[in-house]
Design a protein around this motif. Structure first.
Motif, PDB file in Angstrom:
ATOM      1  N   HIS A  35       0.846  -1.200   0.000  1.00  0.00           N
ATOM      2  CA  HIS A  35       0.000   0.000   0.000  1.00  0.00           C
ATOM      3  C   HIS A  35       0.882   1.251   0.000  1.00  0.00           C
ATOM      4  CE1 HIS A  35      -3.871   1.908   0.446  1.00  0.00           C
ATOM      5  NE2 HIS A  35      -3.296   2.776   1.262  1.00  0.00           N
ATOM      6  N   VAL A  36       0.697   2.067  -1.035  1.00  0.00           N
ATOM      7  CA  VAL A  36       1.469   3.316  -1.175  1.00  0.00           C
ATOM      8  C   VAL A  36       0.539   4.469  -0.779  1.00  0.00           C
ATOM      9  CG1 VAL A  36       2.850   4.729  -2.748  1.00  0.00           C
ATOM     10  CG2 VAL A  36       2.697   2.251  -3.126  1.00  0.00           C
ATOM     11  N   PRO A  37       0.707   5.000   0.425  1.00  0.00           N
ATOM     12  CA  PRO A  37      -0.362   5.830   1.005  1.00  0.00           C
ATOM     13  C   PRO A  37      -0.253   7.327   0.740  1.00  0.00           C
ATOM     14  CG  PRO A  37       1.284   5.404   2.663  1.00  0.00           C
ATOM     15  CD  PRO A  37       1.801   4.788   1.387  1.00  0.00           C
ATOM     16  N   TRP A  38       0.066   7.744  -0.502  1.00  0.00           N
ATOM     17  CA  TRP A  38       0.104   9.187  -0.763  1.00  0.00           C
ATOM     18  C   TRP A  38      -0.721   9.538  -1.980  1.00  0.00           C
ATOM     19  CZ3 TRP A  38       4.588   6.601   0.824  1.00  0.00           C
ATOM     20  CH2 TRP A  38       5.012   6.956   2.099  1.00  0.00           C
ATOM     21  N   CYS A  39      -1.370  10.696  -1.912  1.00  0.00           N
ATOM     22  CA  CYS A  39      -2.132  11.216  -3.059  1.00  0.00           C
ATOM     23  C   CYS A  39      -1.839  12.700  -3.153  1.00  0.00           C
ATOM     24  CB  CYS A  39      -3.629  11.031  -2.849  1.00  0.00           C
ATOM     25  SG  CYS A  39      -4.118   9.302  -2.807  1.00  0.00           S
ATOM     26  N   ARG A  40      -1.882  13.223  -4.389  1.00  0.00           N
ATOM     27  CA  ARG A  40      -1.610  14.650  -4.571  1.00  0.00           C
ATOM     28  C   ARG A  40      -2.757  15.487  -4.001  1.00  0.00           C
ATOM     29  NH1 ARG A  40       2.704  14.555  -7.859  1.00  0.00           N
ATOM     30  NH2 ARG A  40       2.815  12.665  -9.105  1.00  0.00           N
ATOM     31  N   ARG A  41      -3.972  14.913  -4.055  1.00  0.00           N
ATOM     32  CA  ARG A  41      -5.132  15.629  -3.519  1.00  0.00           C
ATOM     33  C   ARG A  41      -6.141  14.617  -3.032  1.00  0.00           C
ATOM     34  NH1 ARG A  41      -7.258  18.407  -8.927  1.00  0.00           N
ATOM     35  NH2 ARG A  41      -9.362  18.188  -8.129  1.00  0.00           N
ATOM     36  N   ARG A  42      -7.158  15.129  -2.364  1.00  0.00           N
ATOM     37  CA  ARG A  42      -8.162  14.257  -1.759  1.00  0.00           C
ATOM     38  C   ARG A  42      -9.380  14.197  -2.672  1.00  0.00           C
ATOM     39  NH1 ARG A  42      -8.803  13.012   3.568  1.00  0.00           N
ATOM     40  NH2 ARG A  42      -6.951  14.265   4.009  1.00  0.00           N
ATOM     41  N   CYS A  43      -9.739  13.032  -3.192  1.00  0.00           N
ATOM     42  CA  CYS A  43     -10.967  12.932  -3.983  1.00  0.00           C
ATOM     43  C   CYS A  43     -12.138  12.823  -3.009  1.00  0.00           C
ATOM     44  CB  CYS A  43     -10.924  11.712  -4.897  1.00  0.00           C
ATOM     45  SG  CYS A  43      -9.525  11.764  -6.038  1.00  0.00           S
ATOM     46  N   PRO A  44     -13.221  13.561  -3.256  1.00  0.00           N
ATOM     47  CA  PRO A  44     -14.262  13.689  -2.237  1.00  0.00           C
ATOM     48  C   PRO A  44     -14.988  12.387  -1.880  1.00  0.00           C
ATOM     49  CG  PRO A  44     -14.898  14.753  -4.314  1.00  0.00           C
ATOM     50  CD  PRO A  44     -13.461  14.412  -4.431  1.00  0.00           C
ATOM     51  N   TYR A  45     -14.881  11.366  -2.745  1.00  0.00           N
ATOM     52  CA  TYR A  45     -15.649  10.133  -2.508  1.00  0.00           C
ATOM     53  C   TYR A  45     -14.816   9.031  -1.869  1.00  0.00           C
ATOM     54  CZ  TYR A  45     -13.040   9.282  -6.749  1.00  0.00           C
ATOM     55  OH  TYR A  45     -12.010   9.185  -7.638  1.00  0.00           O
ATOM     56  N   CYS A  46     -13.516   9.261  -1.680  1.00  0.00           N
ATOM     57  CA  CYS A  46     -12.590   8.151  -1.407  1.00  0.00           C
ATOM     58  C   CYS A  46     -12.372   7.946   0.087  1.00  0.00           C
ATOM     59  CB  CYS A  46     -11.255   8.453  -2.077  1.00  0.00           C
ATOM     60  SG  CYS A  46     -10.032   7.159  -1.814  1.00  0.00           S
ATOM     61  N   ASP A  47     -12.483   6.703   0.560  1.00  0.00           N
ATOM     62  CA  ASP A  47     -12.167   6.451   1.975  1.00  0.00           C
ATOM     63  C   ASP A  47     -11.049   5.408   2.145  1.00  0.00           C
ATOM     64  OD1 ASP A  47     -13.401   3.989   1.598  1.00  0.00           O
ATOM     65  OD2 ASP A  47     -14.463   4.081   3.517  1.00  0.00           O
ATOM     66  N   PHE A  48     -10.222   5.242   1.104  1.00  0.00           N
ATOM     67  CA  PHE A  48      -9.024   4.416   1.277  1.00  0.00           C
ATOM     68  C   PHE A  48      -8.044   5.188   2.172  1.00  0.00           C
ATOM     69  CE2 PHE A  48     -10.979   2.547  -2.354  1.00  0.00           C
ATOM     70  CZ  PHE A  48     -10.566   1.230  -2.380  1.00  0.00           C
ATOM     71  N   TYR A  49      -7.063   4.500   2.768  1.00  0.00           N
ATOM     72  CA  TYR A  49      -6.106   5.210   3.613  1.00  0.00           C
ATOM     73  C   TYR A  49      -5.055   5.904   2.738  1.00  0.00           C
ATOM     74  CZ  TYR A  49      -2.202   6.473   6.387  1.00  0.00           C
ATOM     75  OH  TYR A  49      -1.180   7.214   6.924  1.00  0.00           O
ATOM     76  N   PHE A  50      -4.951   7.218   2.888  1.00  0.00           N
ATOM     77  CA  PHE A  50      -3.909   7.965   2.173  1.00  0.00           C
ATOM     78  C   PHE A  50      -3.610   9.258   2.937  1.00  0.00           C
ATOM     79  CE2 PHE A  50      -7.941   9.509   0.629  1.00  0.00           C
ATOM     80  CZ  PHE A  50      -7.774  10.871   0.579  1.00  0.00           C
ATOM     81  N   GLU A  51      -2.435   9.818   2.673  1.00  0.00           N
ATOM     82  CA  GLU A  51      -2.054  11.129   3.186  1.00  0.00           C
ATOM     83  C   GLU A  51      -1.880  12.031   1.971  1.00  0.00           C
ATOM     84  OE1 GLU A  51      -1.150  11.693   6.506  1.00  0.00           O
ATOM     85  OE2 GLU A  51      -1.205   9.609   7.215  1.00  0.00           O
ATOM     86  N   VAL A  52      -2.305  13.291   2.095  1.00  0.00           N
ATOM     87  CA  VAL A  52      -2.108  14.201   0.964  1.00  0.00           C
ATOM     88  C   VAL A  52      -0.679  14.736   1.024  1.00  0.00           C
ATOM     89  CG1 VAL A  52      -2.827  16.364  -0.101  1.00  0.00           C
ATOM     90  CG2 VAL A  52      -4.542  14.830   0.883  1.00  0.00           C
ATOM     91  N   GLY A  53       0.050  14.617  -0.087  1.00  0.00           N
ATOM     92  CA  GLY A  53       1.414  15.152  -0.127  1.00  0.00           C
ATOM     93  C   GLY A  53       2.348  14.232  -0.882  1.00  0.00           C
ATOM     94  N   LYS A  54       3.615  14.586  -0.821  1.00  0.00           N
ATOM     95  CA  LYS A  54       4.651  13.838  -1.555  1.00  0.00           C
ATOM     96  C   LYS A  54       4.993  12.550  -0.824  1.00  0.00           C
ATOM     97  CE  LYS A  54       7.556  16.540  -4.453  1.00  0.00           C
ATOM     98  NZ  LYS A  54       7.508  17.931  -4.519  1.00  0.00           N
ATOM     99  N   SER A  55       5.370  11.516  -1.583  1.00  0.00           N
ATOM    100  CA  SER A  55       5.758  10.263  -0.944  1.00  0.00           C
ATOM    101  C   SER A  55       7.042  10.468  -0.137  1.00  0.00           C
ATOM    102  CB  SER A  55       5.964   9.192  -2.006  1.00  0.00           C
ATOM    103  OG  SER A  55       6.979   9.588  -2.886  1.00  0.00           O
ATOM    104  N   ALA A  56       7.155   9.719   0.965  1.00  0.00           N
ATOM    105  CA  ALA A  56       8.310   9.898   1.853  1.00  0.00           C
ATOM    106  C   ALA A  56       9.510   9.126   1.314  1.00  0.00           C
ATOM    107  CB  ALA A  56       7.955   9.398   3.249  1.00  0.00           C
ATOM    108  N   PRO A  57      10.717   9.709   1.416  1.00  0.00           N
ATOM    109  CA  PRO A  57      11.905   9.034   0.883  1.00  0.00           C
ATOM    110  C   PRO A  57      12.259   7.754   1.652  1.00  0.00           C
ATOM    111  CG  PRO A  57      12.462  11.184   1.840  1.00  0.00           C
ATOM    112  CD  PRO A  57      10.982  11.076   1.891  1.00  0.00           C
ATOM    113  N   ASP A  58      11.783   7.619   2.905  1.00  0.00           N
ATOM    114  CA  ASP A  58      12.137   6.423   3.680  1.00  0.00           C
ATOM    115  C   ASP A  58      11.054   5.341   3.614  1.00  0.00           C
ATOM    116  OD1 ASP A  58      10.554   8.202   4.987  1.00  0.00           O
ATOM    117  OD2 ASP A  58      11.505   7.987   6.946  1.00  0.00           O
TER     118      ASP A  58
END
Ligand SMILES: C[S@@+](CC[C@H](N)C(=O)[O-])C[C@H]1O[C@@H](n2cnc3c(N)ncnc32)[C@H](O)[C@@H]1O
Ligand code: SF4
Length: 378
Positions: A8-31
């Protein structure tokens, strides 16, 4: 039994209003890849056995940059064995496709890209709050089809859609090169921005009849272009079925890495252990073994295998074989439920192999609920 690895890659550039998957808005972490390595090293040896499929899902796996893609696949191949000829899939958003990323995916051994188009129609894209334009998504399908097997996700039954919208999207996706379509009816998930807008009356709720009509139209559009339905939401050209998703429906074992990822492992008594990783990148980064487990007894594991297995509309389930695998005494009550559903024309019994009927496919969630609530006391 095939074995699948999910990341699971938990980053998205923005939040889609219908989505309830686990994600954080922003750039993927280097670690991120480092945390995956640490999780994998800490998992039981049984969780590192050879995998037949690998699936990067999200969130947005295409939010990983070229170095990030290399690091994630490097971590996987260093910590686990991926069989030769494995299906390696990655979910991508159309606005992320660049020649450099396409090369990085090919170098990493990706064989299949699942593109989150949802629609090519500008009005529907606006209603869904998506970042891409229809023509750009069409270009992305064309570009990707030259290198990988391509699946396109379409969301159907969006309030305000013209009846021809979803089937037209299927046609555009297949004409641009997709050999697989996943068509999901829009669900208003509790806690999302969409649910709040519906509750306030700012946008209409989904309409069951319109959704059923859109689903039928999508089925017909796929059939007309040579894509056969092999699961409730999945249509493919012969040979392009998702082997990874089949692992879930056939209740094969799967290992999930990354925040919020799920795993399932069978136990010798016919039961199963389900694991869910912590739903927080911050916690996961510091302690990637943070998770909860749920132990399913043989009876519960059997009932779940029946409910999920029915989603595979082609293969269906061999009830007696599943009961033997789980060493359960619940064969008779579950058979009674399925026979009751046969009586209502929702399932078919082909000599002990049960499948959803044409009508049953429309009510697949209700059928699953009926199986899962089997009453063994009466
Ligand atoms: C978790 S998303 C990840 C894919 C990618 N980030 C994207 O946005 O296209 C996987 C798919 O789930 C579907 N999906 C997500 N939320 C949904 C909802 N509320 N109703 C129906 N389908 C949904 C979409 O088709 C989406 O492509
Ligand atoms: S639909 Fe995809 S891009 Fe949108 S928030 Fe969900 S995972 Fe992220």
């Amino acid at each position: 039994m095939p074995r699948g690895l999910y990341i699971h890659v938990p980053w998205c550039r923005r939040r889609c209003p219908y989505c309830d998957f686990y994600f954080e808005v922003g750039k993927s972490a280097p670690d991120f890849a480092d945390a995956l390595s640490r999780e994998l090293a800490g998992r039981d040896a049984a969780d590192r056995l050879p995998f037949d499929t690998v699936y990067l899902g999200g969130g947005t796996p295409s939010a990983l940059d070229e170095a990030g893609v290399g690091a994630v696949f490097g971590a996987v191949r260093a910590g686990a064995e991926v069989r030769a000829g494995a299906e390696i899939s990655l979910e991508a958003n159309p606005e992320d496709i660049t020649p450099g990323l396409v090369e990085a995916w090919a170098r990493a051994g990706v064989t299949r890209v699942s593109l989150g188009v949802q629609s090519f129609d500008e009005a529907t894209l606006r209603r869904l709050g998506r970042a891409h334009r229809g023509a750009a998504a069409e270009d992305a399908v064309r570009t990707l089809s030259a290198r990988f097997a391509v699946s396109v996700d379409v969301i159907t039954g969006v309030p305000g859609d013209a009846p021809a919208r979803a089937p037209a999207d299927v046609a555009r996706a297949v004409d641009a090169g997709a050999g697989h379509i996943s068509a999901y009816m829009l669900t208003v998930e509790p806690g999302t921005a969409l649910a709040r807008r519906v509750a306030r009356g700012q946008v209409p709720d989904v309409d069951d009849d319109a959704q059923a009509d859109a689903y039928e139209a999508v089925r017909a559009a796929c059939a007309a272009r040579g894509l056969a339905q092999y699961e409730v939401s999945s249509f493919a050209r012969p040979g392009q079925e998702s082997r990874h998703n089949r692992v879930y429906w056939s209740k094969g074992a799967y290992v999930g890495l990354g925040p919020a990822a799920h795993s399932l492992r069978y136990t010798d008594d016919g039961g199963a252990v389900r694991r869910q990783n912590v739903r927080s990148w911050a916690t996961y980064r510091d302690a990637p073994d943070t998770h909860e487990t749920e132990v399913l007894g043989p009876d519960e594991a059997f009932v779940e295998a029946v409910a999920f297995g029915l989603r595979d509309v082609g293969a269906g389930i061999d009830l007696e074989q599943l009961a033997a695998r789980h060493r359960t005494g619940w064969l008779a009550p579950v058979r009674a439920v399925l026979d009751g559903l046969v009586g209502r024309h929702l399932t078919r019994d082909d000599g002990g192999r049960y499948r959803l009927s044409e009508t049953g496919v429309l009510f697949a969630d209700g059928v699953a609920r009926a199986v899962l609530s089997v009453d063994v006391d009466h």
